[in-house]
Design an enzyme around this catalytic site. Structure first.
Site, PDB file in Angstrom:
ATOM      1  N   ARG A 113       0.923  -1.183   0.091  1.00 39.35           N
ATOM      2  CA  ARG A 113       0.028   0.038   0.009  1.00 39.35           C
ATOM      3  C   ARG A 113       0.847   1.265  -0.052  1.00 39.35           C
ATOM      4  O   ARG A 113       2.101   1.422   0.628  1.00 39.35           O
ATOM      5  CB  ARG A 113      -0.941  -0.152   1.146  1.00 39.35           C
ATOM      6  CG  ARG A 113      -1.994  -1.033   1.151  1.00 39.35           C
ATOM      7  CD  ARG A 113      -2.953  -0.638   0.088  1.00 39.35           C
ATOM      8  NE  ARG A 113      -4.105  -1.404  -0.070  1.00 39.35           N
ATOM      9  CZ  ARG A 113      -4.390  -2.475  -0.802  1.00 39.35           C
ATOM     10  NH1 ARG A 113      -3.389  -2.923  -1.524  1.00 39.35           N
ATOM     11  NH2 ARG A 113      -5.527  -3.161  -0.711  1.00 39.35           N
ATOM     12  N   HIS A 131      -0.476   0.217 -10.130  1.00 38.77           N
ATOM     13  CA  HIS A 131      -1.284  -0.600  -9.027  1.00 38.77           C
ATOM     14  C   HIS A 131      -1.804  -1.839  -9.876  1.00 38.77           C
ATOM     15  O   HIS A 131      -2.833  -2.294  -9.858  1.00 38.77           O
ATOM     16  CB  HIS A 131      -2.436   0.048  -8.224  1.00 38.77           C
ATOM     17  CG  HIS A 131      -2.666  -0.524  -7.048  1.00 38.77           C
ATOM     18  ND1 HIS A 131      -3.160   0.132  -6.076  1.00 38.77           N
ATOM     19  CD2 HIS A 131      -2.529  -1.823  -6.742  1.00 38.77           C
ATOM     20  CE1 HIS A 131      -3.532  -0.691  -5.154  1.00 38.77           C
ATOM     21  NE2 HIS A 131      -3.211  -2.075  -5.332  1.00 38.77           N
TER      22      HIS A 131
END
Length: 305
Positions: free
Chosen positions: A220, A268
């Protein structure tokens, strides 16, 4: 048995069709405000209103490995939150990390730059023994990555909240973080995002890596303190980074990471949810719960994973 589907940024029809095929006995529908109460939910980034209206849910299944966004919501006290386990993501993550590691270790990025200038060049081979790889987080994804890296004969270390035993991996736990960092030259972050792990990739911790270290973050964006990474790159203590996750996504066009010559960025995409595998896993767990059988992947709300 009624199942409600509430997922932002996902076309609902393929998911609904797949769930109906896997669970033909269930009444499965797309959630809208005022929908009938459901027994189970399949969710990704649902609004708070969803849980406010569906307080009777037995379980909510997240179609991803990370549940940090859901933990910011007020969840019904009797609803079990279930995270996705693997479902085709671990091999993708292993591919991504090994690619990033080997690209840097073999200096393929430098060769790419040379070939753009039509330069024929060679570099002295590096020794794998000089490039210990530390994996932060030894869950399903972390263990798969550790085993893949070990397959290329790099020294592999692992650190997690609790002690693990993985063949070929030197495992550290808890208060041994500093020792783990000092023994690592490449650092791979695969931790869940919790209050304890937020900002863990900071100046203090990254400074403990061996000189010329390299950072790979596929967990993250909030694990990494952006300014600290840039400062350590400028000082030369770190040689570079591959980053797949960011504090703000999409990464703003003005962010310094875009223009840094030693930072590789991907959007991502290190491990994407595979719909068929995910549906099969969720359907199997729902059937197990209906038969009062235990399932894996239930989130401990206190730990955050």
């Amino acid at each position: 048995m009624r199942i409600s589907f509430c997922c932002a940024d996902a076309k609902p029809e393929p998911w609904l069709d797949g769930l109906r095929a896997a669970l033909p006995q269930a009444d499965i529908s797309l959630w809208a405000s005022g929908s009938a109460p459901a027994d189970y939910a399949v969710v990704w980034a649902p609004p708070q209103q969803f849980f406010d209206e569906q307080a009777q849910l037995k379980a909510a299944f997240n179609i991803g490995a990370g549940v940090d966004a859901l933990l910011k919501l007020r969840l019904p006290p009797t609803t079990r939150l279930v995270r996705l386990e693997d479902a085709g993501m671990s091999v993708q993550m292993a591919e991504y990390v090994c690619h990033a590691l080997i690209r840097h270790f073999r200096e393929f990025d430098a060769y790419e730059a040379d070939t753009r200038e039509a330069q024929w060049s060679f570099r002295k081979p590096r020794l794998r023994a000089d490039w210990p790889v530390g994996i932060m987080g030894l869950g399903v994804l972390g263990e798969r990555v550790a085993r893949a890296v070990a397959g290329f004969e790099f020294p592999v270390l692992g650190w997690s909240r609790r002690q693990h035993a993985i063949e070929g991996v030197r495992c550290f736990a808890g208060a041994q973080l500093d020792d783990f960092l000092a023994a690592s030259k490449v650092l791979v972050c695969l931790l869940p995002l919790t209050p304890d792990t937020r900002d863990i990739l900071n100046r203090r911790n990254l400074s403990k890596l061996q000189p010329g270290g390299y950072v790979i973050n596929v967990a993250r964006g909030a694990h990494l303190v952006d300014e600290d990474l840039l400062a350590l790159l400028a000082s030369g203590h770190l040689a570079g980074a591959t980053l797949d996750v960011f504090r703000s996504e999409p990464l703003p066009a003005e962010h310094a990471f875009w223009r840094h010559p030693n930072i590789t960025i991907t959007p991502h995409t290190s491990a994407r949810t595979l719909r068929d595998e995910t549906i099969a896993q969720i359907a199997g767990k729902i059937m197990a719960l209906e038969q009062d059988k235990p399932i894996a992947g239930i989130v401990d709300l206190q730990r955050g994973y």
